[in-house]
Design a protein around this motif. Structure first.
Motif, PDB file in Angstrom:
ATOM      1  N   ILE A  98       0.872  -1.175   0.000  1.00  0.00           N
ATOM      2  CA  ILE A  98       0.000   0.000   0.000  1.00  0.00           C
ATOM      3  C   ILE A  98       0.910   1.226   0.000  1.00  0.00           C
ATOM      4  N   ILE A  99       0.640   2.172  -0.907  1.00  0.00           N
ATOM      5  CA  ILE A  99       1.512   3.344  -1.013  1.00  0.00           C
ATOM      6  C   ILE A  99       0.766   4.668  -0.889  1.00  0.00           C
ATOM      7  N   GLU A 100      -0.560   4.602  -0.742  1.00  0.00           N
ATOM      8  CA  GLU A 100      -1.339   5.833  -0.604  1.00  0.00           C
ATOM      9  C   GLU A 100      -2.278   5.746   0.590  1.00  0.00           C
ATOM     10  N   LYS A 101      -2.479   6.879   1.204  1.00  0.00           N
ATOM     11  CA  LYS A 101      -3.393   6.970   2.340  1.00  0.00           C
ATOM     12  C   LYS A 101      -4.820   6.697   1.880  1.00  0.00           C
ATOM     13  N   LYS A 102      -5.561   5.970   2.712  1.00  0.00           N
ATOM     14  CA  LYS A 102      -6.969   5.670   2.457  1.00  0.00           C
ATOM     15  C   LYS A 102      -7.775   6.063   3.689  1.00  0.00           C
ATOM     16  N   ASP A 103      -9.072   6.144   3.526  1.00  0.00           N
ATOM     17  CA  ASP A 103      -9.933   6.399   4.674  1.00  0.00           C
ATOM     18  C   ASP A 103      -9.973   5.154   5.557  1.00  0.00           C
ATOM     19  N   PRO A 104     -10.026   5.336   6.885  1.00  0.00           N
ATOM     20  CA  PRO A 104     -10.142   4.173   7.766  1.00  0.00           C
ATOM     21  C   PRO A 104     -11.532   3.546   7.625  1.00  0.00           C
ATOM     22  N   PRO A 105     -11.711   2.333   8.131  1.00  0.00           N
ATOM     23  CA  PRO A 105     -13.035   1.709   8.075  1.00  0.00           C
ATOM     24  C   PRO A 105     -14.082   2.595   8.757  1.00  0.00           C
ATOM     25  N   VAL A 106     -15.294   2.496   8.318  1.00  0.00           N
ATOM     26  CA  VAL A 106     -16.384   3.343   8.827  1.00  0.00           C
ATOM     27  C   VAL A 106     -16.534   3.218  10.347  1.00  0.00           C
ATOM     28  N   ASP A 107     -16.437   2.030  10.880  1.00  0.00           N
ATOM     29  CA  ASP A 107     -16.659   1.811  12.310  1.00  0.00           C
ATOM     30  C   ASP A 107     -15.373   1.760  13.139  1.00  0.00           C
ATOM     31  N   HIS A 108     -14.296   2.330  12.631  1.00  0.00           N
ATOM     32  CA  HIS A 108     -12.994   2.227  13.282  1.00  0.00           C
ATOM     33  C   HIS A 108     -12.952   2.768  14.718  1.00  0.00           C
ATOM     34  N   GLU A 109     -13.695   3.801  14.998  1.00  0.00           N
ATOM     35  CA  GLU A 109     -13.653   4.429  16.324  1.00  0.00           C
ATOM     36  C   GLU A 109     -14.076   3.477  17.438  1.00  0.00           C
ATOM     37  N   LYS A 110     -15.015   2.590  17.170  1.00  0.00           N
ATOM     38  CA  LYS A 110     -15.494   1.698  18.235  1.00  0.00           C
ATOM     39  C   LYS A 110     -14.464   0.632  18.614  1.00  0.00           C
ATOM     40  N   TYR A 111     -13.451   0.424  17.791  1.00  0.00           N
ATOM     41  CA  TYR A 111     -12.415  -0.573  18.063  1.00  0.00           C
ATOM     42  C   TYR A 111     -11.114   0.033  18.578  1.00  0.00           C
ATOM     43  N   LYS A 112     -11.044   1.338  18.613  1.00  0.00           N
ATOM     44  CA  LYS A 112      -9.802   2.044  18.913  1.00  0.00           C
ATOM     45  C   LYS A 112      -9.128   1.596  20.212  1.00  0.00           C
ATOM     46  N   ASP A 113      -9.874   1.416  21.277  1.00  0.00           N
ATOM     47  CA  ASP A 113      -9.291   1.083  22.573  1.00  0.00           C
ATOM     48  C   ASP A 113      -9.506  -0.370  22.998  1.00  0.00           C
ATOM     49  N   GLU A 114     -10.010  -1.180  22.109  1.00  0.00           N
ATOM     50  CA  GLU A 114     -10.285  -2.581  22.443  1.00  0.00           C
ATOM     51  C   GLU A 114      -8.984  -3.370  22.592  1.00  0.00           C
ATOM     52  N   GLN A 115      -8.977  -4.328  23.498  1.00  0.00           N
ATOM     53  CA  GLN A 115      -7.812  -5.181  23.756  1.00  0.00           C
ATOM     54  C   GLN A 115      -7.967  -6.530  23.034  1.00  0.00           C
ATOM     55  N   ASP A 116      -6.870  -7.230  22.864  1.00  0.00           N
ATOM     56  CA  ASP A 116      -6.854  -8.593  22.300  1.00  0.00           C
ATOM     57  C   ASP A 116      -7.533  -8.682  20.935  1.00  0.00           C
ATOM     58  N   LYS A 117      -7.300  -7.711  20.102  1.00  0.00           N
ATOM     59  CA  LYS A 117      -7.955  -7.687  18.795  1.00  0.00           C
ATOM     60  C   LYS A 117      -7.432  -8.763  17.845  1.00  0.00           C
ATOM     61  N   PHE A 118      -6.187  -9.181  18.012  1.00  0.00           N
ATOM     62  CA  PHE A 118      -5.642 -10.210  17.121  1.00  0.00           C
ATOM     63  C   PHE A 118      -6.450 -11.497  17.249  1.00  0.00           C
ATOM     64  N   GLU A 119      -6.666 -11.937  18.470  1.00  0.00           N
ATOM     65  CA  GLU A 119      -7.407 -13.168  18.709  1.00  0.00           C
ATOM     66  C   GLU A 119      -8.858 -13.066  18.253  1.00  0.00           C
ATOM     67  N   LYS A 120      -9.438 -11.888  18.362  1.00  0.00           N
ATOM     68  CA  LYS A 120     -10.858 -11.699  18.030  1.00  0.00           C
ATOM     69  C   LYS A 120     -11.121 -11.454  16.548  1.00  0.00           C
ATOM     70  N   TYR A 121     -10.249 -10.675  15.889  1.00  0.00           N
ATOM     71  CA  TYR A 121     -10.624 -10.160  14.571  1.00  0.00           C
ATOM     72  C   TYR A 121      -9.622 -10.360  13.439  1.00  0.00           C
ATOM     73  N   PHE A 122      -8.412 -10.797  13.720  1.00  0.00           N
ATOM     74  CA  PHE A 122      -7.408 -10.863  12.666  1.00  0.00           C
ATOM     75  C   PHE A 122      -7.879 -11.735  11.500  1.00  0.00           C
ATOM     76  N   LYS A 123      -7.609 -11.258  10.277  1.00  0.00           N
ATOM     77  CA  LYS A 123      -7.929 -12.016   9.073  1.00  0.00           C
ATOM     78  C   LYS A 123      -6.651 -12.156   8.265  1.00  0.00           C
ATOM     79  N   GLU A 124      -6.359 -13.390   7.831  1.00  0.00           N
ATOM     80  CA  GLU A 124      -5.145 -13.639   7.076  1.00  0.00           C
ATOM     81  C   GLU A 124      -5.244 -13.162   5.633  1.00  0.00           C
ATOM     82  N   ASN A 125      -6.417 -13.217   5.079  1.00  0.00           N
ATOM     83  CA  ASN A 125      -6.554 -12.872   3.667  1.00  0.00           C
ATOM     84  C   ASN A 125      -6.875 -11.394   3.492  1.00  0.00           C
ATOM     85  N   ILE A 126      -6.760 -10.937   2.244  1.00  0.00           N
ATOM     86  CA  ILE A 126      -7.003  -9.514   1.968  1.00  0.00           C
ATOM     87  C   ILE A 126      -8.434  -9.231   1.623  1.00  0.00           C
TER      88      ILE A 126
END
Length: 108
Positions: free
Chosen positions: A80-108
């Motif tokens: 990725i070489i250009e800035k993009k808008d963050p996901p629409v609901d990004h603010e609700k996840y900003k301070d959440e803990q353990d996001k890797f275990e809950k939400y990580f996706k390997e594919n694009i």
């Protein structure tokens, strides 16, 4: 030394860091970015640009796991070489803990 992206990026995926990287070493997955540790020149300009503090030096305690995640996925995800808008609901996840275990996706 290199910089790494940790799980604070997941579901927030700000791309302010991409905009300032002089060597274009960021790669984009479905819900996070990673840095290719072999391409990073350790300039550090990306670290202060992240509004969720997801970019850290690899020398920081606990970064070993993230160095491996960054290395592995930078080899398969697209650059990725250009800035993009963050996901629409990004603010609700900003301070959440353990996001890797809950939400990580390997594919694009």
């Amino acid at each position: 030394m290199t910089y790494i992206v940790n799980d604070k990026c997941i579901k927030c995926k700000y791309t302010d860091c991409v905009d300032v990287c002089p060597v274009d070493c960021f790669y984009e997955g479905e819900n996070m970015l990673v840095i290719n540790p072999d391409e990073c020149i350790d300039c550090g300009v990306c670290e202060p640009e992240c509004p969720v503090d997801a970019i850290k030096p690899e020398t920081e305690p606990g970064s070993e796991k993230w160095l491996e995640v960054n290395k592995q996925y930078s080899e398969i995800w697209p650059r990725i070489i250009e800035k993009k808008d963050p996901p629409v609901d990004h603010e609700k996840y900003k301070d959440e803990q353990d996001k890797f275990e809950k939400y990580f996706k390997e594919n694009i």
